[in-house]
Design a protein around this motif. Structure first.
Motif, mmCIF file in Angstrom:
data_model
loop_
_atom_site.group_PDB
_atom_site.id
_atom_site.type_symbol
_atom_site.label_atom_id
_atom_site.label_comp_id
_atom_site.label_asym_id
_atom_site.label_seq_id
_atom_site.Cartn_x
_atom_site.Cartn_y
_atom_site.Cartn_z
ATOM 1 N N GLN A 94 0.822 -1.207 0.000
ATOM 2 C CA GLN A 94 0.000 0.000 0.000
ATOM 3 C C GLN A 94 0.861 1.264 0.000
ATOM 4 O O GLN A 94 0.471 2.286 -0.579
ATOM 5 N N LEU A 95 2.005 1.198 0.629
ATOM 6 C CA LEU A 95 2.879 2.371 0.680
ATOM 7 C C LEU A 95 3.326 2.792 -0.715
ATOM 8 O O LEU A 95 3.633 3.972 -0.940
ATOM 9 N N ASP A 96 3.363 1.858 -1.650
ATOM 10 C CA ASP A 96 3.725 2.198 -3.036
ATOM 11 C C ASP A 96 2.812 3.285 -3.582
ATOM 12 O O ASP A 96 3.235 4.134 -4.373
ATOM 13 N N THR A 97 1.543 3.252 -3.164
ATOM 14 C CA THR A 97 0.566 4.209 -3.702
ATOM 15 C C THR A 97 0.794 5.622 -3.185
ATOM 16 O O THR A 97 0.194 6.573 -3.691
ATOM 17 N N LEU A 98 1.661 5.770 -2.179
ATOM 18 C CA LEU A 98 1.928 7.092 -1.619
ATOM 19 C C LEU A 98 3.170 7.736 -2.217
ATOM 20 O O LEU A 98 3.618 8.772 -1.741
ATOM 21 N N GLY A 99 3.738 7.098 -3.232
ATOM 22 C CA GLY A 99 4.807 7.766 -3.965
ATOM 23 C C GLY A 99 6.127 7.055 -4.105
ATOM 24 O O GLY A 99 6.909 7.374 -5.012
ATOM 25 N N SER A 100 6.426 6.096 -3.230
ATOM 26 C CA SER A 100 7.728 5.430 -3.319
ATOM 27 C C SER A 100 7.605 3.984 -2.853
ATOM 28 O O SER A 100 7.005 3.714 -1.805
ATOM 29 N N PRO A 101 8.154 3.028 -3.601
ATOM 30 C CA PRO A 101 8.048 1.618 -3.209
ATOM 31 C C PRO A 101 8.927 1.269 -2.010
ATOM 32 O O PRO A 101 9.931 1.937 -1.742
ATOM 33 N N VAL A 102 8.517 0.237 -1.284
ATOM 34 C CA VAL A 102 9.289 -0.256 -0.141
ATOM 35 C C VAL A 102 10.407 -1.170 -0.645
ATOM 36 O O VAL A 102 10.172 -2.039 -1.490
ATOM 37 N N THR A 103 11.599 -0.973 -0.139
ATOM 38 C CA THR A 103 12.729 -1.830 -0.524
ATOM 39 C C THR A 103 13.121 -2.802 0.581
ATOM 40 O O THR A 103 13.579 -3.906 0.309
ATOM 41 N N ARG A 104 12.916 -2.393 1.845
ATOM 42 C CA ARG A 104 13.274 -3.240 2.981
ATOM 43 C C ARG A 104 12.212 -3.125 4.067
ATOM 44 O O ARG A 104 11.706 -2.039 4.331
ATOM 45 N N VAL A 105 11.895 -4.258 4.691
ATOM 46 C CA VAL A 105 10.985 -4.288 5.827
ATOM 47 C C VAL A 105 11.729 -4.929 6.991
ATOM 48 O O VAL A 105 12.224 -6.054 6.871
ATOM 49 N N VAL A 106 11.822 -4.203 8.112
ATOM 50 C CA VAL A 106 12.536 -4.706 9.286
ATOM 51 C C VAL A 106 11.541 -4.900 10.429
ATOM 52 O O VAL A 106 10.908 -3.939 10.884
ATOM 53 N N LEU A 107 11.399 -6.145 10.874
ATOM 54 C CA LEU A 107 10.482 -6.481 11.967
ATOM 55 C C LEU A 107 11.286 -6.578 13.262
ATOM 56 O O LEU A 107 12.186 -7.412 13.389
ATOM 57 N N ARG A 108 10.975 -5.697 14.207
ATOM 58 C CA ARG A 108 11.683 -5.638 15.489
ATOM 59 C C ARG A 108 10.672 -5.811 16.615
ATOM 60 O O ARG A 108 9.903 -4.903 16.887
ATOM 61 N N ASP A 109 10.669 -6.930 17.273
ATOM 62 C CA ASP A 109 9.705 -7.175 18.354
ATOM 63 C C ASP A 109 8.288 -6.877 17.854
ATOM 64 O O ASP A 109 7.791 -7.584 17.010
ATOM 65 N N ASP A 110 7.663 -5.822 18.393
ATOM 66 C CA ASP A 110 6.301 -5.502 17.959
ATOM 67 C C ASP A 110 6.252 -4.239 17.112
ATOM 68 O O ASP A 110 5.198 -3.630 16.952
ATOM 69 N N GLU A 111 7.382 -3.834 16.553
ATOM 70 C CA GLU A 111 7.425 -2.658 15.693
ATOM 71 C C GLU A 111 8.021 -3.007 14.330
ATOM 72 O O GLU A 111 8.797 -3.970 14.209
ATOM 73 N N VAL A 112 7.649 -2.210 13.334
ATOM 74 C CA VAL A 112 8.091 -2.466 11.967
ATOM 75 C C VAL A 112 8.656 -1.181 11.365
ATOM 76 O O VAL A 112 8.092 -0.103 11.535
ATOM 77 N N ASP A 113 9.784 -1.319 10.676
ATOM 78 C CA ASP A 113 10.357 -0.220 9.897
ATOM 79 C C ASP A 113 10.246 -0.570 8.423
ATOM 80 O O ASP A 113 10.748 -1.611 7.988
ATOM 81 N N ASP A 114 9.582 0.293 7.663
ATOM 82 C CA ASP A 114 9.524 0.143 6.207
ATOM 83 C C ASP A 114 10.425 1.207 5.591
ATOM 84 O O ASP A 114 10.185 2.413 5.782
ATOM 85 N N TYR A 115 11.440 0.771 4.855
ATOM 86 C CA TYR A 115 12.359 1.700 4.199
ATOM 87 C C TYR A 115 11.940 1.876 2.746
ATOM 88 O O TYR A 115 11.837 0.900 2.001
ATOM 89 N N LEU A 116 11.704 3.116 2.354
ATOM 90 C CA LEU A 116 11.281 3.412 0.998
ATOM 91 C C LEU A 116 12.475 3.629 0.093
ATOM 92 O O LEU A 116 13.575 3.973 0.547
ATOM 93 N N ALA A 117 12.246 3.464 -1.200
ATOM 94 C CA ALA A 117 13.316 3.693 -2.171
ATOM 95 C C ALA A 117 13.790 5.144 -2.130
ATOM 96 O O ALA A 117 14.944 5.443 -2.460
ATOM 97 N N SER A 118 12.936 6.046 -1.693
ATOM 98 C CA SER A 118 13.293 7.466 -1.606
ATOM 99 C C SER A 118 14.245 7.759 -0.455
ATOM 100 O O SER A 118 14.820 8.842 -0.371
ATOM 101 N N GLY A 119 14.400 6.779 0.466
ATOM 102 C CA GLY A 119 15.284 6.965 1.612
ATOM 103 C C GLY A 119 14.559 7.244 2.901
ATOM 104 O O GLY A 119 15.180 7.322 3.970
ATOM 105 N N THR A 120 13.243 7.378 2.845
ATOM 106 C CA THR A 120 12.446 7.648 4.046
ATOM 107 C C THR A 120 12.079 6.349 4.763
ATOM 108 O O THR A 120 11.798 5.343 4.125
ATOM 109 N N ARG A 121 12.089 6.411 6.095
ATOM 110 C CA ARG A 121 11.685 5.251 6.905
ATOM 111 C C ARG A 121 10.313 5.502 7.508
ATOM 112 O O ARG A 121 10.055 6.561 8.086
#
Length: 250
Positions: free
Chosen positions: A177-204
């Motif tokens: 779904q994040l792709d629809t907001l302007g930049s595709p996700v390149t990496r997804v990091v699952l940490r305990d109960d939190e998630v970091d999605d890193y976009l191709a634009s460099g934003t987390r």
């Protein structure tokens, strides 16, 4: 009564002998194995399992008594990329083996990205089961890479299962779904109960696992005041319901 019992006993032995003789005839013993949609060498598992006999009496290659369960177990044990094995009788002298391969959902590359270290990645299926090393030519349903802990205490990724597997479908849907907001996700990091999605634009993008709908709603409501496509944002934090925190790059 006694003569009748003896006669029945003799008749039983004759019938049993006839049955055992019949089971040893080549017309009801497996002489060929076919493999559909997979490596023909899988037939070797069937040939190996049908050697010898049960208790030295009934041949294991009998079309009526061949060890289908053992053949299936042996194949699955040695080929983690195979999800299921079906075995069918093919007439009275043959069997057919058909396999269903696991579909690679995405690549798993460890617990977290490590700068300067060459990654060794694997692919996993929809159940979170890691079944093969990821070749450069491996095509996956999702283009992003997942970093996440493994279930249990295992340190060996192959044949392991990714933790929180029941929450992975929603996690993947959110990343797409994040792709629809302007930049595709390149990496997804699952940490305990939190998630970091890193976009191709460099934003987390950081959010709480299981709160994908809440996080996406917050991002959509704030999309007029933030740009996820131009790389101007360092991170966007949507871990708190109804709130959007962000840091712009200097």
């Amino acid at each position: 009564g006694r003569r009748a019992a003896i006669a029945l006993g003799i008749l039983f032995l004759i019938l049993l002998g006839t049955l055992l003789w019949g089971l040893r005839q080549s017309s009801v013993r497996i002489s060929h194995v076919e493999v559909y949609g997979a490596d023909a060498s899988l037939a070797d598992y069937a040939r190996s399992a049908t050697q010898g006999s049960y208790l030295g009496i009934i041949p294991r290659d009998s079309i009526f008594f061949f060890p289908a369960s053992r053949i299936r177990t042996d194949i699955l044990a040695m080929h983690p990329d195979i999800a299921a094995v079906s075995i069918f009788r093919n007439g009275l002298t043959g069997i057919s083996i058909k396999t269903d391969d696991r579909a690679p959902i995405a690549r798993w590359c460890g617990l977290a990205p490590t700068a300067g270290v060459e990654e060794y990645c694997y692919v996993f299926d929809a159940s979170g089961y890691i079944f093969s090393a990821a070749a450069t030519s491996t095509g996956t349903i999702n283009s992003f890479t997942l970093y996440a802990p493994l279930a249990g205490d295992t340190l060996e990724p192959l044949r392991a299962t990714i933790a929180h597997v029941e929450k992975l479908p929603a996690l993947f849907d959110f990343a797409r779904q994040l792709d629809t907001l302007g930049s595709p996700v390149t990496r997804v990091v699952l940490r305990d109960d939190e998630v970091d999605d890193y976009l191709a634009s460099g934003t987390r993008i950081t959010y709480v696992l299981g709160h994908e709908n809440i996080a996406f709603t917050a991002l959509v409501s704030a999309r007029t005041s933030l740009n996820l496509a131009d790389g101007s944002l360092d991170y966007v934090d949507v871990r708190f319901d109804g709130k959007v925190y962000l840091k712009r790059k200097k």
